[in-house]
Design an enzyme around this catalytic site. Sequence first.
Site, PDB file in Angstrom:
ATOM      1  N   TRP A  21       0.841  -1.193   0.000  1.00 25.07           N
ATOM      2  CA  TRP A  21       0.000   0.000   0.000  1.00 25.07           C
ATOM      3  C   TRP A  21       0.883   1.252   0.000  1.00 25.07           C
ATOM      4  O   TRP A  21       1.913   1.303   0.676  1.00 25.07           O
ATOM      5  CB  TRP A  21      -0.888  -0.024   1.239  1.00 25.07           C
ATOM      6  CG  TRP A  21      -1.739   1.187   1.446  1.00 25.07           C
ATOM      7  CD1 TRP A  21      -2.571   1.779   0.540  1.00 25.07           C
ATOM      8  CD2 TRP A  21      -1.851   1.957   2.647  1.00 25.07           C
ATOM      9  NE1 TRP A  21      -3.207   2.865   1.102  1.00 25.07           N
ATOM     10  CE2 TRP A  21      -2.779   3.000   2.396  1.00 25.07           C
ATOM     11  CE3 TRP A  21      -1.264   1.869   3.908  1.00 25.07           C
ATOM     12  CZ2 TRP A  21      -3.123   3.944   3.363  1.00 25.07           C
ATOM     13  CZ3 TRP A  21      -1.611   2.797   4.862  1.00 25.07           C
ATOM     14  CH2 TRP A  21      -2.535   3.826   4.590  1.00 25.07           C
ATOM     15  N   ASP A  49       0.824  -8.849   1.002  1.00 30.36           N
ATOM     16  CA  ASP A  49      -0.515  -8.275   1.067  1.00 30.36           C
ATOM     17  C   ASP A  49      -0.656  -7.099   0.118  1.00 30.36           C
ATOM     18  O   ASP A  49       0.201  -6.219   0.074  1.00 30.36           O
ATOM     19  CB  ASP A  49      -0.808  -7.815   2.495  1.00 30.36           C
ATOM     20  CG  ASP A  49      -2.184  -7.201   2.634  1.00 30.36           C
ATOM     21  OD1 ASP A  49      -3.145  -7.958   2.871  1.00 30.36           O
ATOM     22  OD2 ASP A  49      -2.302  -5.968   2.503  1.00 30.36           O
ATOM     23  N   TYR A  54      -5.239  -0.346  -4.526  1.00 29.45           N
ATOM     24  CA  TYR A  54      -3.942   0.307  -4.390  1.00 29.45           C
ATOM     25  C   TYR A  54      -3.436   0.735  -5.769  1.00 29.45           C
ATOM     26  O   TYR A  54      -3.239  -0.096  -6.663  1.00 29.45           O
ATOM     27  CB  TYR A  54      -2.919  -0.607  -3.718  1.00 29.45           C
ATOM     28  CG  TYR A  54      -3.246  -1.008  -2.302  1.00 29.45           C
ATOM     29  CD1 TYR A  54      -4.194  -0.333  -1.550  1.00 29.45           C
ATOM     30  CD2 TYR A  54      -2.599  -2.086  -1.704  1.00 29.45           C
ATOM     31  CE1 TYR A  54      -4.493  -0.708  -0.258  1.00 29.45           C
ATOM     32  CE2 TYR A  54      -2.879  -2.464  -0.393  1.00 29.45           C
ATOM     33  CZ  TYR A  54      -3.842  -1.773   0.316  1.00 29.45           C
ATOM     34  OH  TYR A  54      -4.131  -2.162   1.606  1.00 29.45           O
ATOM     35  N   TRP A 205      -2.093  -3.289  10.085  1.00 36.84           N
ATOM     36  CA  TRP A 205      -1.413  -2.353   9.187  1.00 36.84           C
ATOM     37  C   TRP A 205      -0.984  -1.098   9.953  1.00 36.84           C
ATOM     38  O   TRP A 205      -1.509  -0.799  11.006  1.00 36.84           O
ATOM     39  CB  TRP A 205      -2.264  -2.000   7.976  1.00 36.84           C
ATOM     40  CG  TRP A 205      -3.600  -1.348   8.194  1.00 36.84           C
ATOM     41  CD1 TRP A 205      -4.787  -1.974   8.422  1.00 36.84           C
ATOM     42  CD2 TRP A 205      -3.892   0.055   8.168  1.00 36.84           C
ATOM     43  NE1 TRP A 205      -5.802  -1.055   8.541  1.00 36.84           N
ATOM     44  CE2 TRP A 205      -5.290   0.199   8.376  1.00 36.84           C
ATOM     45  CE3 TRP A 205      -3.117   1.202   7.963  1.00 36.84           C
ATOM     46  CZ2 TRP A 205      -5.923   1.444   8.423  1.00 36.84           C
ATOM     47  CZ3 TRP A 205      -3.750   2.445   8.001  1.00 36.84           C
ATOM     48  CH2 TRP A 205      -5.130   2.557   8.213  1.00 36.84           C
ATOM     49  N   ALA A 209       2.917   3.565  12.517  1.00 33.95           N
ATOM     50  CA  ALA A 209       2.129   4.808  12.409  1.00 33.95           C
ATOM     51  C   ALA A 209       2.611   5.679  11.252  1.00 33.95           C
ATOM     52  O   ALA A 209       2.944   6.855  11.425  1.00 33.95           O
ATOM     53  CB  ALA A 209       2.163   5.580  13.729  1.00 33.95           C
ATOM     54  N   LYS A 216      12.199   9.661  13.314  1.00 34.78           N
ATOM     55  CA  LYS A 216      12.889  10.616  12.435  1.00 34.78           C
ATOM     56  C   LYS A 216      12.183  11.960  12.348  1.00 34.78           C
ATOM     57  O   LYS A 216      12.763  12.933  11.859  1.00 34.78           O
ATOM     58  CB  LYS A 216      13.054  10.020  11.042  1.00 34.78           C
ATOM     59  CG  LYS A 216      11.770   9.760  10.276  1.00 34.78           C
ATOM     60  CD  LYS A 216      12.090   9.089   8.945  1.00 34.78           C
ATOM     61  CE  LYS A 216      10.835   8.714   8.175  1.00 34.78           C
ATOM     62  NZ  LYS A 216      11.160   7.987   6.923  1.00 34.78           N
TER      63      LYS A 216
END
Length: 336
Positions: A21, A49, A54, A205, A209, A216
């Site tokens: 995705w 997956d 997508y 999924w 986050a 970073k």
Amino acid sequence: MDFRYLGNSGLKISEITYGNWLTHGSQVENDVATQCVHAALDVGITSFDTADVYANTKAETVLGEALKGQRREGLEIFTKVYWPTGPGGPNDSGLSRKHIMESINGSLQRLQTDYVDLYQAHRYDTETPLEETMQAFADVVRAGKALYIGVSEWTAEQIRAGHALSRDLGFQLVSSQPQYSMLWRVIEDEVVPTCAELGISQIVWSPIAQGALTGKYLPGQPPPEGSRATDAAGGADMISRWLDDEVLTRVQDLRPIADGLGLSMAQLAIAWVLQNDNVAAALVGASRPEQVHDNVKAAGVRIPADAMAQIDQAIGSVVQSDAGLTAANAPTKRPT
């Protein structure tokens, strides 16, 4: 790589599952996407997956090309149906019998396979009788086009109703694919207990986050160039809710915990979701092969109880845990 059973089925999947995705067919050039898939295979990932929506079907095509020549029996390929594909006609979305039957055929063609291991309802369709949806899934299984059926972002009540119908029709829901991370824990109070009772696993999924848990992104500073937060094609929108200074400050408090365990921040985040016994796999994407090599090191990690408590203390009040958010974020009608 470690492997876990998917629900109460006999199917084992790699606990780090490669998801494409937001990357394949859009953000990442096809040759780099193929390199990422091959890197995943090299480190022992066998589960992949994707979804028809997508990049409007392009992601499935890229994944199918990248997996060409691999031993099919050694792979577990997942895809999904619900969101609009094609020109966006009145039947180009949802979970009607028509859309499911046409979508599975399109997905198999793009993925260059005779079957998918897991076919998932990408959302709940409020405009189609659940009986029609589950009957269509039953027929897809009986036709040998999918081996197992799952759902994504369904509420506990919807999962229970779908599970009951699937049993009546001679198959069983085995998986749920929700968002889950240290910051987003809305499945813990209702979805996870319901699924544990019914023999359904989570394939989660966004365990890092959208990258916010990598550390970073620093409070009070602009996002690094080339990061997801600077991607105008869609990535920036997805991560924006986590770029609050309070959230980012809390995330930085995780760094000494990760250092103490010998993990990167991303590895800590992935390992954290895998501590939940109801989680069969964490979905991890990549825009560079080296990200795959880094993330896979979270496989098999057990975080001590005291470190889990320290994580809760560090994250504190920025955690989203309201079980009602699953329903609140769900579409109320079919998208077009």
